[in-house]
Design a protein around this motif. Structure first.
Motif, short mmCIF file in Angstrom:
data_model
loop_
_atom_site.label_atom_id
_atom_site.label_comp_id
_atom_site.label_asym_id
_atom_site.label_seq_id
_atom_site.Cartn_x
_atom_site.Cartn_y
_atom_site.Cartn_z
N LEU A 1 0.82 -1.20 0.00
CA LEU A 1 0.00 0.00 0.00
C LEU A 1 0.86 1.26 0.00
O LEU A 1 0.53 2.26 -0.65
CB LEU A 1 -0.94 0.00 1.20
N GLY A 2 1.97 1.22 0.73
CA GLY A 2 2.87 2.36 0.73
C GLY A 2 3.40 2.66 -0.66
O GLY A 2 3.48 3.83 -1.08
N HIS A 3 3.76 1.63 -1.40
CA HIS A 3 4.21 1.81 -2.78
C HIS A 3 3.09 2.42 -3.64
O HIS A 3 3.35 3.34 -4.44
CB HIS A 3 4.63 0.47 -3.38
N MET A 4 1.87 1.93 -3.47
CA MET A 4 0.75 2.45 -4.26
C MET A 4 0.45 3.92 -3.91
O MET A 4 0.07 4.70 -4.78
CB MET A 4 -0.48 1.58 -4.02
N VAL A 5 0.63 4.28 -2.66
CA VAL A 5 0.43 5.67 -2.24
C VAL A 5 1.49 6.57 -2.87
O VAL A 5 1.19 7.63 -3.45
CB VAL A 5 0.45 5.78 -0.71
N ARG A 6 2.75 6.18 -2.77
CA ARG A 6 3.86 7.03 -3.24
C ARG A 6 3.98 7.07 -4.75
O ARG A 6 4.23 8.12 -5.34
CB ARG A 6 5.18 6.54 -2.63
N GLU A 7 3.81 5.92 -5.39
CA GLU A 7 4.12 5.81 -6.82
C GLU A 7 2.90 5.89 -7.72
O GLU A 7 3.04 6.21 -8.91
CB GLU A 7 4.87 4.49 -7.09
N GLN A 8 1.71 5.58 -7.20
CA GLN A 8 0.53 5.51 -8.06
C GLN A 8 -0.57 6.48 -7.66
O GLN A 8 -1.63 6.50 -8.28
CB GLN A 8 -0.02 4.07 -8.07
N GLY A 9 -0.36 7.25 -6.60
CA GLY A 9 -1.34 8.26 -6.22
C GLY A 9 -2.54 7.75 -5.46
O GLY A 9 -3.56 8.44 -5.36
#
Length: 269
Positions: free
Chosen positions: A53-61
């Motif tokens: 989820l952290g990756h999706m927040v940072r990289e995918q908005g």
């Protein structure tokens, strides 16, 4: 509409055990939608969910508001850039994703190996839906091989433990051993400052009956049996594959049917 792809986050060098945990967390993250109010579980599998989820927040908005079930999950979520809020802030949750120590064919659970089952149950029952992420080793025919945690207040804890042991004489379980959970040489304390008695029962014939009985004992705060709370389990495998067990979908009912309604949902109105 923004499309989110959890598969973009792909760590390398994982052991087969960690790969299974990661695979279940990655698959469950596909259920997360923009703007959701999300309950975040605690444990080694939930750790991977927060990473994804952290990756999706940072990289995918991806924009979500998350209510963690423990202080360590909250710390990790903040470090990942996830917006951490309290249950009081949001009032009700769209979805909770959490791990489990055991689950049976009816998707009843034992939770609390990490000592967070009180907050986990509060968050899960304040959600429209709970999804459990797990590996295949947690799937059992009958609950009870994993010790059942019972959170109790420190005052008079020996008397509470005695009452718990006496009450077990009247229920159908395979064994009746209890231990005070320790942290080194000191009793383990939860985020709420309570103690945990672990019940080594081997087999639990009636999880609902046992849960109700335990919670009637003075001094007991909550037990680790989750009955009729979870309706979906995502199982990860060491090869990176996954499978989904969904009681609602398998029954042919819709999410709007009475069978899938959370009985606590009215408190959100």
């Amino acid at each position: 509409m923004t499309t989110f792809n959890p598969a973009e986050f792909a760590p390398t060098g994982l052991t087969p055990v960690e790969m299974a945990k990661f695979a279940s967390a990655r698959r469950a993250s596909y259920f997360v939608e923009q703007g959701m109010r999300l309950g975040l579980g605690t444990g080694s599998t939930a750790f991977w969910l927060v990473r994804v989820l952290g990756h999706m927040v940072r990289e995918q908005g991806l924009q979500i508001r998350a209510v963690p079930t423990s202080e360590r999950t909250a710390e990790q979520a903040r470090a990942e850039g996830i917006d951490v809020v309290t249950l009081q802030d949001v009032g009700w949750l769209d979805l909770t994703i959490d791990g489990a120590d055991e689950f049976d064919p009816a998707l009843n659970l034992i939770k609390g190996g990490g000592g967070a089952h009180l907050r986990e149950k509060i968050v899960a029952t304040a959600s429209d839906r709970m999804i459990v992420i797990s590996d295949a080793s947690k799937q059992v025919d009958t609950l009870g091989a994993f010790p059942l945690p019972v959170e109790i207040v420190p005052f008079g804890w020996q008397a509470t433990r005695h009452l718990i042991e006496e009450s077990l004489l009247g229920v159908d379980v395979g064994a009746r051993k209890s231990t005070l959970r320790m942290n080194g040489t000191q009793p383990y304390t939860t985020d709420e400052g309570n103690l945990i008695i672990d019940l080594h029962l081997s087999r639990i014939a009636n999880a609902r009956q046992l849960s109700l009985m335990l919670n009637q004992i003075a001094g007991v705060v909550e037990n680790g049996l989750f009955v009729d709370i979870c309706d979906t389990v995502v199982i990860g495998h060491p090869d990176g594959s996954d499978e989904v067990i969904d009681l609602v979908a398998d029954s042919g009912l819709t999410d709007d049917s009475d069978a899938s309604d959370n009985i606590f949902k009215d408190i959100a109105d």
